[in-house]
Design a protein around this motif. Structure first.
Motif, PDB file in Angstrom:
ATOM      1  N   TYR A 130     -18.797  81.996 -44.315  1.00 60.74           N
ATOM      2  CA  TYR A 130     -18.541  81.295 -43.063  1.00 60.74           C
ATOM      3  C   TYR A 130     -18.590  82.228 -41.856  1.00 60.74           C
ATOM      4  N   GLU A 131     -18.651  83.537 -42.100  1.00 63.32           N
ATOM      5  CA  GLU A 131     -18.980  84.454 -41.018  1.00 63.32           C
ATOM      6  C   GLU A 131     -20.379  84.180 -40.493  1.00 63.32           C
ATOM      7  N   TYR A 271     -24.648  77.084 -55.835  1.00 66.28           N
ATOM      8  CA  TYR A 271     -25.102  78.472 -55.976  1.00 66.28           C
ATOM      9  C   TYR A 271     -25.742  79.038 -54.716  1.00 66.28           C
ATOM     10  N   GLY A 272     -25.907  78.211 -53.687  1.00 68.04           N
ATOM     11  CA  GLY A 272     -26.529  78.707 -52.474  1.00 68.04           C
ATOM     12  C   GLY A 272     -25.564  79.044 -51.369  1.00 68.04           C
ATOM     13  N   VAL A 273     -24.608  78.150 -51.083  1.00 63.23           N
ATOM     14  CA  VAL A 273     -23.763  78.331 -49.900  1.00 63.23           C
ATOM     15  C   VAL A 273     -22.272  78.248 -50.200  1.00 63.23           C
ATOM     16  N   LEU A 349     -23.946  72.250 -47.341  1.00 61.81           N
ATOM     17  CA  LEU A 349     -25.323  72.699 -47.563  1.00 61.81           C
ATOM     18  C   LEU A 349     -26.192  72.348 -46.367  1.00 61.81           C
ATOM     19  N   GLY A 350     -26.049  71.128 -45.852  1.00 64.94           N
ATOM     20  CA  GLY A 350     -26.818  70.717 -44.676  1.00 64.94           C
ATOM     21  C   GLY A 350     -26.517  71.572 -43.467  1.00 64.94           C
TER      22      GLY A 350
END
Length: 548
Positions: A130-131, A271-273, A349-350
């Motif tokens: 979230y940085e 697994y992405g965000v 994700l969006g």
């Protein structure tokens, strides 16, 4: 452990003959106690090694010195909890093997994070995913994303603690809430004292235990019913072995397209965000090690999925010969955790995709888009729950192999009624509420992007705002680079022209004002020439960067 920890609700047995009630044996108690004690010991060991000398980097990122193997197993264990161990066999038991095709989504679901998300996160030297949102947008967007993630994980952790406690209660008689409290305390202690390094090595240990436990269930269970060949025959006779369902309807619960492509978006949200996974990527020694750990998850995920599906088939064959107890037949089928990630993980994700792939997206667009995605997510998700509860029926199985029965009906009565029973398709809002849960992530993330882009364009895009080019993934240059050289020449997108096209997309106002300059303007931009934050960034990008 016994295979009777499933929370599924199969057909009630015709009689109580040979009925089995599973309980813990002495060996089960020893394994359970050792699992808790060793998990706690790993945390205490890492806490003792660095007592009084722990830095934030050591606690949160394991000092960025982890290898790809422990990171890969930790990535696998993070969401391969009791929910998956209990849920996947239950899914196969009730609805057949159609769910097995979810494995097709793992390829893109792990390849995209390895080559898109990990490089951006790692090169920015972040501590938290979230940085990134603060670097790309502003602090308000970061707070919104963080609060959403906390909400998601609070719900998920409740499910993760409740599922194994429910299983323990069923086979040992332990008090349900005492089990929840005990498991929660053990996990909290080793995490707080040992930091991320303790968490990763505990995950490695627990993953090996899960692999071994699932393997034992398959071997022992299949041996009791006559082998895996007999298991497969029984499953085939009862219609549990599913073919490839190519129906493109997204409102059908499980089809090949729903599992293989809807599952990709679910995997990207995990697994992405997801911060739990990003933090593990960032603990790797190098960016290459982080990418390799993501690659290594792929075969492990396939093995875990296969074992979960086999356990479901073994359970089905086992309970054909050894009917469940009355208590087990009255258990309600749980529907525990992918829906949660679709409802909340999809909008997150969006939000990240909006920031990485669309340079014109601005903070107001990001916030409004996230809110729109969350509203849409909970509207459909809660509407689906309310609708299914009000109708008093479980979702229709994709292959018609199994279904739940009301307590006042017998199997014979239901078999008599079924030929004359017609299930009408939902219409209107009920049709929307019947959207497959595996499309939640895709639907909600798309909502965030569409609304976010519309609001951003209406509010002037990034005009007058500072954009950090390291937070943008250059989609167009990456796509052009895949074309043959002759095509690249025709498109005038080679070397300096390629960099120029990126800068034009990122900084259109600078192009119009004649502010796009080459390397000779380096001093005027007052940007450091070297440094870890600029590794892997093209010279044009570095020159256009301004301080946040």
């Amino acid at each position: 452990m016994s295979v009777a920890v499933s929370t599924s609700a199969p057909l009630p047995p015709a009689s109580d003959t040979n009925m089995v009630t599973s309980t813990f044996s002495l060996v089960d108690y020893v394994v359970f106690v050792l699992l808790l004690v060793l998990s706690l010991a790993i945390g205490l060991y890492h806490a003792y090694r660095g007592w009084g000398r722990h830095t934030i980097g050591q606690l949160l990122l394991a000092d960025r010195k982890m290898g790809c193997f422990p990171v890969a197993l930790s990535l696998l264990a993070t969401f391969q909890s009791a929910v998956a161990i209990l849920g996947v066999p239950s899914e196969i038991y009730r609805f057949g093997t159609q769910y097995w095709f979810l494995g097709c989504s793992y390829f893109l679901g792990l390849l995209i994070p390895a080559h898109v998300f990990i490089p951006i996160f790692y090169r920015l030297h972040l501590t938290s995913a979230y940085e990134y949102l603060e670097l790309r947008f502003n602090k308000a967007v970061r707070v919104c994303g963080t609060v959403t993630f906390i909400f998601q994980m609070v719900i998920y952790m409740g499910v993760v603690l409740y599922a194994p406690s429910l299983a323990l209660n069923a086979v040992t008689g332990f008090d349900l809430w005492l089990s929840v409290l005990t498991l929660g305390i053990v996990c909290t202690v080793y995490t707080a004292l040992g930091g991320l390094k303790a968490v990763i090595w505990t995950d490695v240990f627990q993953t090996l235990v899960m692999f071994l436990g699932q393997l034992v269930v398959i071997i022992v269970g299949s041996a009791k019913v006559g082998g895996l060949g007999h298991v497969w025959d029984v499953a085939s006779q009862h219609g549990l072995i599913s073919g490839i369902e190519l129906d493109p309807d997204p409102f059908v619960r499980h089809t090949f397209w729903t599992l293989a492509f809807g599952g990709v978006f679910m995997m990207l949200s995990l697994y992405g965000v997801n911060q739990a996974q990003v933090q593990r990527y960032l603990s790797s020694r190098t960016e290459k090690a982080a990418v390799l750990s993501c690659y290594a998850v792929f075969p492990c995920q396939q093995v875990v999925l296969c074992m979960g599906c086999l356990i479901g088939l073994v359970m089905f064959a086992y309970y054909q010969e050894y009917p469940m107890s009355t208590q087990q037949t009255q258990a309600a089928p749980d529907q525990a955790a992918i829906s949660i990630f679709g409802m909340v993980g999809g909008p997150l994700l969006g939000l990240f995709c909006l920031g990485m792939f669309f340079p014109c997206a601005n903070p107001p667009g990001a916030i409004v888009g996230l809110l729109a995605g969350l509203i849409m997510a909970f509207w459909i998700g809660i509407g689906s729950i309310v609708t299914s509860t009000g109708s008093g029926r479980a979702p229709t199985p994709s292959n018609g192999s199994s279904f739940s029965l009301p307590s006042n009906l017998t199997a014979v009565t239901m078999a008599t009624l079924m030929p004359s029973t017609t299930i009408s398709k939902p219409t209107g809002l009920q049709r929307l509420y019947s959207l497959s849960y595996l499309w939640y992530s895709a639907h909600n993330s798309t909502t965030v992007i569409v609304v976010g882009l519309a609001v951003s364009l209406l509010s002037g895009g990034m005009r007058g705002r500072t954009l950090n080019p390291r937070t943008i993934y250059p989609v167009l240059p990456k796509l052009v680079a895949l074309l043959p050289v002759s095509c690249q020449k025709r498109l005038h997108c080679k070397t300096l022209s390629q960099d120029l096209s990126v800068d034009t997309a990122v900084f259109p106002e600078k192009v119009s004002n004649g502010m796009l300059r080459g390397s000779r303007d380096k001093e005027a931009m007052d940007v450091p020439e070297e440094g870890p934050a600029h590794q892997g960034i093209s010279p044009t990008f570095i020159l256009q960067e301004t301080s946040l």
